[in-house]
Enzyme design. Structure first.
Site, PDB file in Angstrom:
ATOM      1  N   ASP A  57       7.554 150.276  23.842  1.00  0.00           N
ATOM      2  CA  ASP A  57       8.096 150.083  22.713  1.00  0.00           C
ATOM      3  C   ASP A  57       7.588 150.792  21.212  1.00  0.00           C
ATOM      4  O   ASP A  57       7.981 150.758  20.124  1.00  0.00           O
ATOM      5  CB  ASP A  57       8.115 148.696  22.414  1.00  0.00           C
ATOM      6  CG  ASP A  57       7.027 147.880  22.274  1.00  0.00           C
ATOM      7  OD1 ASP A  57       5.944 148.435  22.463  1.00  0.00           O
ATOM      8  OD2 ASP A  57       6.788 146.595  21.767  1.00  0.00           O
ATOM      9  N   SER A  58       6.399 151.638  22.035  1.00  0.00           N
ATOM     10  CA  SER A  58       5.851 152.714  20.878  1.00  0.00           C
ATOM     11  C   SER A  58       7.287 153.763  20.431  1.00  0.00           C
ATOM     12  O   SER A  58       6.915 154.395  19.728  1.00  0.00           O
ATOM     13  CB  SER A  58       4.788 153.366  21.486  1.00  0.00           C
ATOM     14  OG  SER A  58       5.466 153.966  22.611  1.00  0.00           O
ATOM     15  N   ASP A  96       9.220 147.933  28.357  1.00  0.00           N
ATOM     16  CA  ASP A  96       8.666 146.806  27.637  1.00  0.00           C
ATOM     17  C   ASP A  96       9.589 146.018  27.139  1.00  0.00           C
ATOM     18  O   ASP A  96      10.831 146.543  26.523  1.00  0.00           O
ATOM     19  CB  ASP A  96       8.132 147.640  26.089  1.00  0.00           C
ATOM     20  CG  ASP A  96       6.623 147.903  26.401  1.00  0.00           C
ATOM     21  OD1 ASP A  96       5.764 147.023  26.851  1.00  0.00           O
ATOM     22  OD2 ASP A  96       6.028 148.626  25.529  1.00  0.00           O
ATOM     23  N   LYS A 126       7.450 145.069  31.257  1.00  0.00           N
ATOM     24  CA  LYS A 126       6.070 144.531  30.491  1.00  0.00           C
ATOM     25  C   LYS A 126       6.449 143.936  29.316  1.00  0.00           C
ATOM     26  O   LYS A 126       7.358 143.981  28.596  1.00  0.00           O
ATOM     27  CB  LYS A 126       5.517 145.776  30.131  1.00  0.00           C
ATOM     28  CG  LYS A 126       3.997 145.714  29.562  1.00  0.00           C
ATOM     29  CD  LYS A 126       3.052 147.150  29.465  1.00  0.00           C
ATOM     30  CE  LYS A 126       3.348 147.737  28.303  1.00  0.00           C
ATOM     31  NZ  LYS A 126       3.184 147.096  27.092  1.00  0.00           N
ATOM     32  N   GLU A 128       3.899 141.305  26.416  1.00  0.00           N
ATOM     33  CA  GLU A 128       2.718 141.352  25.750  1.00  0.00           C
ATOM     34  C   GLU A 128       2.230 139.955  25.484  1.00  0.00           C
ATOM     35  O   GLU A 128       3.074 138.981  25.190  1.00  0.00           O
ATOM     36  CB  GLU A 128       2.642 141.902  24.115  1.00  0.00           C
ATOM     37  CG  GLU A 128       2.750 143.333  24.314  1.00  0.00           C
ATOM     38  CD  GLU A 128       2.783 144.020  22.710  1.00  0.00           C
ATOM     39  OE1 GLU A 128       2.644 143.245  21.785  1.00  0.00           O
ATOM     40  OE2 GLU A 128       3.355 145.284  22.833  1.00  0.00           O
ATOM     41  N   GLU A 195      -5.420 147.132  26.206  1.00  0.00           N
ATOM     42  CA  GLU A 195      -5.488 147.929  25.057  1.00  0.00           C
ATOM     43  C   GLU A 195      -6.531 147.627  23.845  1.00  0.00           C
ATOM     44  O   GLU A 195      -6.820 146.660  23.637  1.00  0.00           O
ATOM     45  CB  GLU A 195      -4.124 147.698  24.364  1.00  0.00           C
ATOM     46  CG  GLU A 195      -4.089 148.712  23.205  1.00  0.00           C
ATOM     47  CD  GLU A 195      -2.743 149.223  22.778  1.00  0.00           C
ATOM     48  OE1 GLU A 195      -1.545 148.506  23.228  1.00  0.00           O
ATOM     49  OE2 GLU A 195      -2.371 149.876  21.705  1.00  0.00           O
TER      50      GLU A 195
HETATM   51  O1  KIV Z   1       4.446 150.750  23.738  1.00  0.00           O
HETATM   52  C1  KIV Z   1       3.456 151.396  24.570  1.00  0.00           C
HETATM   53  O2  KIV Z   1       3.455 152.712  24.514  1.00  0.00           O
HETATM   54  C2  KIV Z   1       2.372 150.629  24.989  1.00  0.00           C
HETATM   55  C3  KIV Z   1       1.118 151.537  25.583  1.00  0.00           C
HETATM   56  C4  KIV Z   1       0.466 151.976  24.332  1.00  0.00           C
HETATM   57  C5  KIV Z   1       0.425 150.631  26.635  1.00  0.00           C
HETATM   58  O3  KIV Z   1       2.453 149.510  25.238  1.00  0.00           O
END
Ligand code: KIV
Length: 277
Positions: A57-58, A96, A126, A128, A195
Site C-alpha cells: 500500500d506504499s 497489502d 498482508k 498490519e 519494520e
Molecule cells: O507497503 C509497503 O511497501 C510495505 C513494505 C514497506 C513492507 O508494507
C-alpha cells in the site's frame, strides 16, 4: 507449477510458493522481496530472480503521491496487483489489504481478501497488526488464503503513533511485539514483516519463529529483506532512512535523459532522418 509466460530466457520456472519460503528459512537461505505496482517494473524484478513481490500500500505514497498509506482504496490495490500478476513467471505475489478493509471486522477482511484473490490473481495478502487483528487473520486463513503479518512500524497506524521513528525500543513494546509475532505464527501466517525495530529484537524473533521473518530496517538477523523498489533505485529523493541502500540514482539519470530529450526536440535534432518513415 512450471511457467514461462513472460521470460523467453527461462525454459522452465519453478514458482515460489509459501512452502518454498519455509524451506528457504529451514535451509538458512535468505529471502529477497521488493515492491512493485505496475507491469513493466514487476516484469524486470521477476526476471531478476526475486523471491517475493509485494504490491504494497506504499503505492499510495509512491504512485499516487499521498502523504500516508491510508487513502489508497481496495479497487486501486486490485488494479496495481492485476498489473503485477500479468508480468510474473516466478515470484510469490503478496498484496497489502488497504486501510479500513480488515481492522475490527473479520467478515470484511475475508470479503476483501477474496475480492483481491479473484480479481487480481494474487497469491497471498498482508495485514498490519498483532492480536487486535487475530480474528481477521483467522477468518481469511479459513478460506485458504495465505496471510503475511506485519509488525513494528505499521504505517496504517501512523496517526496513532505520530511519527515514523524506530518502534519497540522500550522493553514493554518489545515484549508485546514478540508475543504478537508468536500469535501470528500460531494463528497460521506463513511469514511476517518486521519494520523499523532494533536489530537485536528482530534477530530474536527470527530465531524463535519457524516461519520466515522479512525485515525492513530490522537488521541482518532476519530471514529476508524487503525494500520499496522506487527507494532502492533512487527514484525517490525525499526519503532517506538509515536502512535504505540505494543501488542506483535513477532520479538524476532519468532527469538527465528527460533534459536531453527536451533539448533534442527544441533544437530539432530529434527526430533525425533515420528516425522517421
Ligand atoms: O507497503 C509497503 O511497501 C510495505 C513494505 C514497506 C513492507 O508494507
Amino acid at each position: 507449477m512450471p511457467g514461462k509466460k513472460n521470460n523467453p530466457k527461462l525454459k522452465e520456472v519453478k514458482k515460489v510458493t509459501t512452502n518454498v519460503l519455509l524451506e528457504m528459512k529451514r535451509k538458512g537461505e535468505k529471502i529477497a522481496m521488493l515492491t512493485a505496482y505496475d507491469y513493466t517494473m514487476a516484469k524486470i524484478i521477476d526476471h531478476s530472480g526475486i523471491d517475493v513481490i509485494l504490491v504494497g500500500d506504499s503505492a499510495s505514497n509512491v504512485m499516487a503521491g499521498h502523504e500516508t498509506t491510508l487513502p489508497i482504496t481496495l479497487d486501486q490495490m486490485i488494479y496495481h496487483a492485476s498489473s503485477v500478476i500479468r508480468a510474473i513467471d516466478r515470484a510469490l505475489v503478496v498484496v497489502d489489504l488497504p486501510f479500513g478493509t480488515y481492522q475490527g471486522n473479520s467478515k470484511e477482511a475475508l470479503n476483501t481478501s477474496i475480492k483481491i484473490m479473484k480479481e487480481s490473481g494474487a497469491h497471498a495478502v498482508k495485514m498490519e497488526g498483532g492480536k487486535e487483528i487475530k480474528d481477521s487473520v483467522e477468518r481469511v486463513l479459513s478460506a485458504g488464503i495465505p496471510v503475511m503479518g506485519h509488525l513494528g512500524l505499521t504505517p496504517q497506524s501512523i496517526y496513532k503513533f505520530g511519527t515514523y521513528t524506530v518502534r519497540a525500543k522500550e522493553a514493554d513494546e518489545a515484549k508485546r511485539l514478540i508475543a504478537d509475532a508468536h500469535l501470528l505464527e500460531d494463528t497460521g501466517c506463513f511469514a511476517i514483516v518486521l519494520e523499523k525495530i532494533p536489530a537485536t529484537l528482530a534477530a530474536k524473533v527470527a530465531k524463535e519463529l519457524s516461519i520466515p521473518v522479512i525485515g525492513i530496517g530490522a537488521g541482518g538477523g532476519c530471514d529476508g529483506q524487503v525494500l520499496v523498489t522506487h527507494d532502492m533505485l533512487g527514484m525517490t529523493q525525499e526519503f532517506s532512512p538509515r536502512f535504505l541502500r540505494r543501488y542506483l540514482n535513477l532520479y538524476d539519470s532519468m532527469g538527465k535523459a528527460f533534459s536531453q530529450y527536451i533539448k533534442d526536440v527544441k533544437s530539432k535534432d530529434f527526430p533525425n532522418k533515420k528516425e522517421q518513415y
